[in-house]
Motif scaffolding. Structure first.
Motif, short mmCIF file in Angstrom:
data_model
loop_
_atom_site.label_atom_id
_atom_site.label_comp_id
_atom_site.label_asym_id
_atom_site.label_seq_id
_atom_site.Cartn_x
_atom_site.Cartn_y
_atom_site.Cartn_z
N VAL A 140 0.83 -1.21 0.00
CA VAL A 140 0.00 0.00 0.00
C VAL A 140 0.86 1.25 0.00
CG1 VAL A 140 -1.95 -1.07 1.20
CG2 VAL A 140 -0.18 0.09 2.52
N GLN A 141 0.26 2.31 -0.48
CA GLN A 141 0.86 3.64 -0.42
C GLN A 141 0.75 4.14 1.02
OE1 GLN A 141 2.38 5.44 -2.75
NE2 GLN A 141 2.48 7.35 -1.67
N GLU B 238 -4.81 -9.63 18.97
CA GLU B 238 -4.11 -8.36 18.78
C GLU B 238 -3.09 -8.47 17.65
OE1 GLU B 238 -2.89 -5.81 22.31
OE2 GLU B 238 -1.01 -6.75 21.69
N VAL B 239 -3.06 -7.41 16.83
CA VAL B 239 -2.08 -7.33 15.75
C VAL B 239 -1.19 -6.12 16.00
CG1 VAL B 239 -1.76 -6.95 13.27
CG2 VAL B 239 -3.54 -8.49 14.07
N THR B 240 0.12 -6.33 15.88
CA THR B 240 1.07 -5.23 16.05
C THR B 240 1.98 -5.16 14.83
OG1 THR B 240 2.60 -6.69 17.23
CG2 THR B 240 1.09 -5.37 18.57
N SER B 241 2.43 -3.95 14.53
CA SER B 241 3.35 -3.73 13.42
C SER B 241 3.95 -2.34 13.57
CB SER B 241 2.63 -3.84 12.08
OG SER B 241 3.51 -3.55 11.02
N ASP B 242 5.14 -2.15 13.04
CA ASP B 242 5.72 -0.81 12.99
C ASP B 242 5.09 0.02 11.88
OD1 ASP B 242 7.41 -1.32 15.12
OD2 ASP B 242 9.09 -1.97 13.85
N ALA B 243 4.28 -0.62 11.01
CA ALA B 243 3.66 0.08 9.89
C ALA B 243 2.40 0.84 10.32
CB ALA B 243 3.30 -0.91 8.79
N ASN C 276 3.21 9.56 6.61
CA ASN C 276 4.65 9.85 6.64
C ASN C 276 5.49 8.59 6.89
OD1 ASN C 276 3.96 9.37 9.27
ND2 ASN C 276 4.90 11.22 10.10
N LYS C 277 4.88 7.41 6.80
CA LYS C 277 5.61 6.16 7.05
C LYS C 277 6.60 5.93 5.91
CE LYS C 277 5.11 3.84 10.00
NZ LYS C 277 5.87 3.79 11.25
N PRO C 278 7.88 5.72 6.23
CA PRO C 278 8.88 5.46 5.18
C PRO C 278 8.57 4.16 4.43
CG PRO C 278 9.94 5.97 7.28
CD PRO C 278 8.48 5.80 7.56
N ALA C 279 8.96 4.14 3.17
CA ALA C 279 8.76 2.94 2.35
C ALA C 279 9.59 1.79 2.90
CB ALA C 279 9.16 3.24 0.90
N GLY C 280 9.05 0.58 2.76
CA GLY C 280 9.78 -0.60 3.22
C GLY C 280 8.84 -1.74 3.54
N ASP C 281 9.43 -2.88 3.91
CA ASP C 281 8.68 -4.06 4.33
C ASP C 281 8.58 -4.07 5.85
OD1 ASP C 281 8.42 -4.93 1.73
OD2 ASP C 281 10.19 -6.22 1.82
N TYR C 282 7.35 -4.24 6.35
CA TYR C 282 7.09 -4.22 7.78
C TYR C 282 6.44 -5.53 8.21
CZ TYR C 282 7.96 0.79 7.59
OH TYR C 282 8.54 2.02 7.41
N LEU D 148 3.86 -6.57 5.39
CA LEU D 148 3.17 -5.49 4.68
C LEU D 148 4.23 -4.62 4.03
CD1 LEU D 148 0.72 -3.66 3.99
CD2 LEU D 148 1.08 -2.56 6.21
N THR D 149 4.09 -4.36 2.74
CA THR D 149 5.01 -3.49 2.02
C THR D 149 4.38 -2.11 1.91
OG1 THR D 149 5.90 -5.35 0.78
CG2 THR D 149 6.31 -3.15 -0.11
N VAL D 150 5.09 -1.11 2.43
CA VAL D 150 4.62 0.27 2.35
C VAL D 150 5.39 0.95 1.23
CG1 VAL D 150 4.48 2.48 3.56
CG2 VAL D 150 4.04 0.35 4.79
N LEU D 151 4.63 1.60 0.34
CA LEU D 151 5.21 2.34 -0.77
C LEU D 151 5.12 3.81 -0.45
CD1 LEU D 151 3.27 0.40 -3.53
CD2 LEU D 151 5.57 -0.10 -2.70
N ASN D 152 6.04 4.59 -0.91
CA ASN D 152 5.98 6.02 -0.69
C ASN D 152 6.33 6.73 -1.99
OD1 ASN D 152 5.57 8.40 0.59
ND2 ASN D 152 6.98 8.00 2.28
N MET D 153 5.44 6.57 -2.96
CA MET D 153 5.65 7.19 -4.26
C MET D 153 5.16 8.63 -4.21
SD MET D 153 4.45 4.06 -6.71
CE MET D 153 2.78 4.11 -6.12
#
Length: 177
Positions: free
Chosen positions: A53-54, A74-79, A101-107, A123-128
């Motif tokens: 996701v973006q 409970e679900v936890t993540s740095d994302a 403002n979450k930096p792109a990367g795999d979380y 979860l892969t975060v995109l920051n396009m």
């Protein structure tokens, strides 16, 4: 009729057809059982949809805690912030929003069940970068202002000439008859 024998007013189907029907029914039963979806509660897992996701987007979480799907997990993540999943049709579900403002990367995304079981996914975060305006592809925005009016006048003159020509042609035919 060949193969059908009357018996007390009722016709019987030959045993070969009965055997073939039984064989097809048995094969169909095996196919249905083999292709049945996994039931909730058969294992422990966590899913994130979509899994890429973006930054700033919302994700759907779905999980199973074996036989404990009737209690929260409970679900936890740095994302995204901590999420409590609630029972929903045999699964545990919830939603989370990835900060813009979450930096792109795999979380890693971690599930912790009340019965002590755990599961993880990524979860892969995109920051396009989002464009501020559309690309300069033309589309008339770069054309000179006089071009549009010249085309309009030319079109009107063509229509007028066609009308005059039609009137003159019809009068000649009417007068010549």
């Amino acid at each position: 009729m060949r193969g059908l024998r009357p018996y007390g007013g009722v016709r019987h189907v030959p045993s070969t057809i009965v055997r073939l029907f039984g064989a097809f029914a048995l094969i169909g039963a095996f196919v249905l059982v083999g292709s049945a979806p996994a039931r909730a509660g058969d294992n422990t897992f966590v899913e994130v949809t979509p899994n890429s996701v973006q930054a700033g987007s919302r994700v759907h979480l779905r999980a199973s805690c074996d036989n404990a799907n009737n209690r929260q997990a409970e679900v936890t993540s740095d994302a995204f912030p901590r999420v409590s999943l609630r029972p929903d049709n045999g699964f545990l579900t919830g939603e989370a929003t990835v900060p813009g403002n979450k930096p792109a990367g795999d979380y890693p995304v971690h599930l912790r069940c009340n019965n002590g079981q755990t599961a993880s996914t990524t979860l892969t975060v995109l920051n396009m970068e989002q464009p501020t305006k559309g690309p300069a592809t033309g589309g008339g925005g770069t054309a000179g202002r006089s071009t549009g009016s010249v085309l309009l006048l030319g079109g009107a003159a063509t229509v007028a000439a066609a009308v005059v020509f039609g009137l003159v042609s019809s009068r000649r035919r009417a007068g010549g008859s």
